[in-house]
Scaffold this motif. Structure first.
Motif, short mmCIF file in Angstrom:
data_model
loop_
_atom_site.label_atom_id
_atom_site.label_comp_id
_atom_site.label_asym_id
_atom_site.label_seq_id
_atom_site.Cartn_x
_atom_site.Cartn_y
_atom_site.Cartn_z
N LEU A 76 42.85 17.06 17.81
CA LEU A 76 43.13 17.71 19.09
C LEU A 76 41.96 18.56 19.54
N PRO A 77 41.77 18.72 20.86
CA PRO A 77 40.71 19.60 21.35
C PRO A 77 40.89 21.02 20.85
N PRO A 78 39.79 21.71 20.54
CA PRO A 78 39.89 23.06 19.96
C PRO A 78 40.67 24.05 20.81
N TYR A 79 40.63 23.89 22.15
CA TYR A 79 41.28 24.89 23.00
C TYR A 79 42.80 24.90 22.84
N MET A 80 43.37 23.87 22.24
CA MET A 80 44.83 23.86 22.04
C MET A 80 45.26 24.86 20.98
N ASN A 81 44.33 25.22 20.10
CA ASN A 81 44.59 26.27 19.11
C ASN A 81 45.85 26.01 18.28
N ARG A 82 46.02 24.77 17.86
CA ARG A 82 47.17 24.46 17.00
C ARG A 82 46.86 23.22 16.18
N MET A 83 47.63 23.04 15.13
CA MET A 83 47.52 21.84 14.31
C MET A 83 48.27 20.70 14.99
N ALA A 84 47.78 19.49 14.78
CA ALA A 84 48.46 18.32 15.33
C ALA A 84 49.80 18.11 14.65
N THR A 85 50.76 17.59 15.40
CA THR A 85 52.08 17.28 14.89
C THR A 85 52.30 15.77 14.91
N THR A 86 53.42 15.32 14.36
CA THR A 86 53.73 13.89 14.40
C THR A 86 53.87 13.40 15.84
N ASP A 87 54.28 14.27 16.75
CA ASP A 87 54.40 13.90 18.16
C ASP A 87 53.04 13.54 18.74
N ASP A 88 51.99 14.24 18.30
CA ASP A 88 50.65 13.97 18.83
C ASP A 88 50.14 12.60 18.42
N ILE A 89 50.62 12.06 17.32
CA ILE A 89 50.17 10.73 16.89
C ILE A 89 50.45 9.71 17.99
N GLU A 90 51.59 9.85 18.64
CA GLU A 90 51.92 8.95 19.76
C GLU A 90 51.35 9.43 21.08
N ARG A 91 51.42 10.71 21.35
CA ARG A 91 51.14 11.21 22.69
C ARG A 91 49.65 11.46 22.96
#
Length: 342
Positions: free
Chosen positions: A147-162
């Motif tokens: 994920l882009p650094p500005y999101m300031n969070r770890m990726a989740t399983t939802d991000d794998i699809e989205r």
């Protein structure tokens, strides 16, 4: 032309750090680049603005789960991010990575049951690592979405699809072609039913796309290289579209860079597959050769992609449109709303 010329202020609450609940349920600002007039719409309204015979060109690259958290024998961790694919073939047993914290040649890094060895330090936070197993397989098994650094969070399983487009098929990017994240198969089918040509090309997006410009004079900035392929059929349809005096619309800045970098071969030579390394930096003053429309998202201040969009729309038109969207509380950046510029 100074970097500060492309600054605008964005309230933090308008930065989309998660995708919309349903893909494609986004807002769309339609901007007339000749007059500067704009209209608030919803994303699916894009079908109303493209005409039979127009061609929409889409980036079919697929994002690697490129972020790897490895551990040293001493127990410390090292974060690695695989660099995007370059060339028709790439060596995924010996590959370039971006790393954080100190590494030295010979370091052994462990992830799952696999061992990675640091073979070379290149400088500027880059190294070459070697593995006895395909790094793409390791990334798929143990990696996470970069994920882009500005999101300031770890990726989740939802991000794998989205954080992946619905038409992704050519594995090789380490960042999504984010303008495509709102596009759905239903909208593509509606465009095809209307008589719009939907064609594909590939540009493997690198993290360099999002690196900040570090010079005040933007004309001195050196753009990174990204590998691209344009199929023969896509070239043929673009040529036919131009001949019919219809519009070529790029879905995103990645496709724009691809089509503009390769414009001579695309427009002036017999149709054939085209590939290479695109390093074109587009900023205001550039004369577009291939595209007649741009479907994109809202870009970060002082970024290369904002400058490309400004070159197409005119900063005198784009900045007021952005200010309107801020006032109307549009969502910005990768998971945010979209803009159609015609």
């Amino acid at each position: 032309m100074n970097l500060s010329d492309f600054h605008y202020s964005i309230p933090e609450e308008l930065i989309a750090d998660h995708p919309p609940a349903v893909r494609g349920e986004a807002r769309l600002l339609v901007l007339d680049r000749q007059t500067g007039t704009y209209k608030d719409c919803v994303y699916t309204d894009v079908v109303d603005y493209l005409e039979p015979g127009d061609t929409l060109v889409i980036n079919d690259t697929k994002v690697i789960k490129a972020r790897l958290i490895t551990r040293k024998a001493t127990g410390g961790t090292r974060e690695l991010v695989l660099v995007e694919k370059h060339g028709g073939q790439d060596d995924w047993f010996r590959h370039k990575v971006i790393y954080r914290r100190r590494l030295t040649v010979g370091d052994r890094l462990f992830i799952g049951d696999d061992t990675l060895t640091v073979e070379e330090i290149l400088g500027d936070g880059l190294a070459i690592i070697r593995s006895s197993r395909d790094l793409l397989d390791i990334a798929e098994e143990y990696g996470s979405v970069p994920l882009p650094p500005y999101m300031n969070r770890m990726a989740t399983t939802d991000d794998i699809e989205r954080y992946q487009t619905v038409f992704a098929r050519e594995l090789g990017s380490v960042a999504a072609p984010t303008a495509s994240l709102n596009m759905t198969e239903k909208t593509l089918d509606q465009l095809r039913d209307k008589g719009v040509n939907v064609v594909y090309a590939t540009l493997h997006v690198g993290l360099g796309t999002f690196l900040p410009i570090r010079v005040d004079d933007v004309t001195k900035h050196k753009m990174h290289q990204e590998y691209f392929e344009v199929p023969e059929e896509t070239v043929r349809i673009i040529q036919a579209t131009k001949k019919a005096k219809k519009r070529v619309v790029a879905l995103g800045t990645t496709i724009t860079r691809t089509l503009e970098y390769a414009h001579e071969a695309i427009l002036n030579e017999p149709p054939q597959k085209i590939s290479g390394e695109a390093d074109i930096f587009i900023y205001p003053g550039y004369k577009f050769q291939t595209i007649d429309g741009l479907l994109t998202n809202f870009h970060m201040p002082e970024s290369t992609v904002l400058m490309l969009t400004s070159a197409f729309a005119g900063w005198n038109h784009l900045k007021p449109a952005y200010e309107h969207c801020i006032a109307e509380k549009y969502h910005f950046f990768s998971y945010g709303d979209s803009m159609l510029i015609l």
